[in-house]
Design an enzyme around this catalytic site. Structure first.
Site, short mmCIF file in Angstrom:
data_model
loop_
_atom_site.label_atom_id
_atom_site.label_comp_id
_atom_site.label_asym_id
_atom_site.label_seq_id
_atom_site.Cartn_x
_atom_site.Cartn_y
_atom_site.Cartn_z
CG HIS A 102 -0.36 0.21 2.53
ND1 HIS A 102 -0.07 -0.83 3.39
CD2 HIS A 102 0.03 1.33 3.18
CE1 HIS A 102 0.44 -0.36 4.50
NE2 HIS A 102 0.52 0.96 4.40
CG ASP A 132 0.01 -4.20 2.78
OD1 ASP A 132 0.07 -3.58 1.71
OD2 ASP A 132 0.00 -3.63 3.89
CB SER A 208 3.22 1.49 6.37
OG SER A 208 2.06 1.62 7.14
N GLY A 265 -5.90 -26.11 -2.13
CA GLY A 265 -7.06 -26.73 -2.77
C GLY A 265 -8.08 -27.23 -1.78
#
Length: 460
Positions: A102, A132, A208, A265
């Site tokens: 981000h 992210d 961040s 799966g």
């Protein structure tokens, strides 16, 4: 902050009762300081400045409680430059920097500033929205400090950690705390849910992508988000564990532009107290499997619906997110040992982690002019498509991958699973192509959208 710091350091160097006293062995023990750790780790933590151009619309009805919703797309679009700031960590001597997705999402220009004030242009070489994470490469960078990884599976609650980053763009800052929890997997970051380390070290906007390091200056996580009610730093912070970061970086070094995560799966849910009681388990643990794709490596190893996966290579698995994390950290091609319970009895299975199979062939097709479905793009559903579009495990048939022209006006949307056209069942893109040639003015399309059945009717 000085009193807790001194107390923590005293606890480290203080001798137990009855033990022989000794002279402090290092300058760090004398000063009771984290300065040596910061001096070692901080040079590898960078500031990131990203610029992106977005299209905005200015409506004369903006703010009106009624007309604003009706005319939100009114007016000409105009480009607007947005700037974002964040942090990153140098993890490769060749100039690889890891940060949050981000921070650099859709950036047209990225500048990275080192602690020694050197500045480099950077480009994104791998982007992973789900985790992210993004890996950048510095251009023409040499003589770079690198932060070593630590095995995040060895991190324990109560360990001292330092968060290093660029909060509010004021420059590199260090905050101290502890690892306050492990295995946090119910926190939403971006478009997905992940698996995080939790810390009470202060994390603010701009932190961040920065480093969470241990008392030896090793990377244990990438700071990502803070959970707070006030909007300030008086909350709890979350970091992406270093084992997953290392797996993403390894794929970037190998030349990948997208992170390839192993495919289980399966569908499953965490075992809570009520579920454990109904299964006759002594305590809540693991992930109970509810559905397995025929091509799933777990199904081929003999696992069945109702089995409870409790461990992967000896590490606990207590949520679907934790299972995905542990598989992603191992990587495609790795062989892992699964521990699971069947009717309360412990079992083991060895599986090889695989990418979602891209078979049968997708056979993408686009409906051309002369049809009421002009502009419709479809593909055959297979495990790879299921993983990309987040479809139910047993989905089959045909998925809409794009819409233009008449197909868009008819109300079709990417992600729709087409079941029938004018009452004729479709199982392959060729079936859709054939049905689209029908000479009729009335159309009815049966489909699944967001898990719900839907019928579109229109005339041309």
């Amino acid at each position: 902050m000085r009193l807790p710091l001194i107390l923590s350091a005293l606890l480290i160097v203080a001798a137990p009762l009855g033990a022989e006293t000794r002279v402090p062995a290092s300058q760090a023990e004398i000063t009771l300081s984290f300065a040596p750790v910061v001096k070692q780790a901080a040079p590898a933590v960078v500031n990131i400045y990203a610029t992106r151009v977005v299209e905005t619309r200015v409506s004369p009805f903006s703010g009106d409680p009624f007309f604003d919703r009706l005319f939100r797309d009114f007016g000409a679009a105009r480009p607007e430059v947005q700037n974002s700031l964040g942090s990153g960590v140098i993890v490769g001597a060749g100039g690889l920097v890891v940060s949050n997705y981000h921070v650099v999402d859709a950036a047209t220009d990225i500048t990275v500033v080192l602690q020694d004030r050197r500045e480099f242009a950077a480009e994104v070489v791998l982007a992973d929205r789900d985790n992210d994470l993004a890996v950048l490469r510095l251009k023409e960078a040499t003589d770079l400090p690198v932060l070593p990884f630590r095995d995040s599976d060895g991190v324990e609650v109560g360990e001292l950690v330092l968060a290093i980053g660029n909060p509010f763009g004021i420059g590199q800052t260090v905050s101290m705390g502890i690892v306050s929890a492990l295995a946090r997997s119910s926190i939403s970051v971006g478009d997905g849910r992940g698996y995080f380390l939790q810390t009470d070290a202060a994390i603010n906007p701009g932190n961040s992508g920065g480093a969470l390091v241990d008392a030896q200056g090793r990377l244990v996580g990438i700071n990502t988000a803070i959970l707070t009610q006030s909007g300030g730093s008086n909350g709890v912070g979350f970091a992406i564990p270093s084992n997953l970061v290392r797996a993403v970086v390894a794929q970037a070094e190998a030349g990948a532009t997208r992170f390839q995560r192993p495919w289980a799966g399966v569908n499953g849910q965490a075992v809570d107290g009520a579920l454990a009681e109904s299964l006759g388990l002594p305590r809540p643990e693991g992930v109970i499997l509810s559905d397995l794709h025929p091509e799933s490596p777990l199904a081929k190893a003999g696992l069945q619906p109702g089995d409870v996966v409790v461990a992967l290579d000896g590490a606990p698995v207590n949520s679907p997110q934790e299972m995905i994390f542990r598989m992603s950290a191992r990587g495609v091609g790795a062989q892992v040992e699964l521990g699971y319970l069947r009717k309360g009895k412990e079992r083991q299975a060895r599986i090889t982690l695989i990418a979602p199979p891209d078979t049968p062939a997708r056979d993408p097709r686009r409906i051309g002019p002369g049809s009421a479905l002009e502009g419709l793009e479809v593909a055959r559903i297979n495990p790879a498509v299921i993983a990309e579009w987040g479809l139910p495990m047993q989905a089959e048939g045909v998925i809409v991958t794009g819409v233009q022209a008449w197909a868009a006006q008819a109300g079709l949307s990417p992600g729709d699973v087409v079941l029938a056209i004018n009452g004729e069942r479709v199982a392959t893109p060729a079936d859709v192509e054939r049905a689209a040639r029908a000479q009729t003015r009335s159309w009815a399309i049966d489909l699944i959208r967001n898990g719900q059945p839907l019928r579109l009717r229109f005339r041309v």
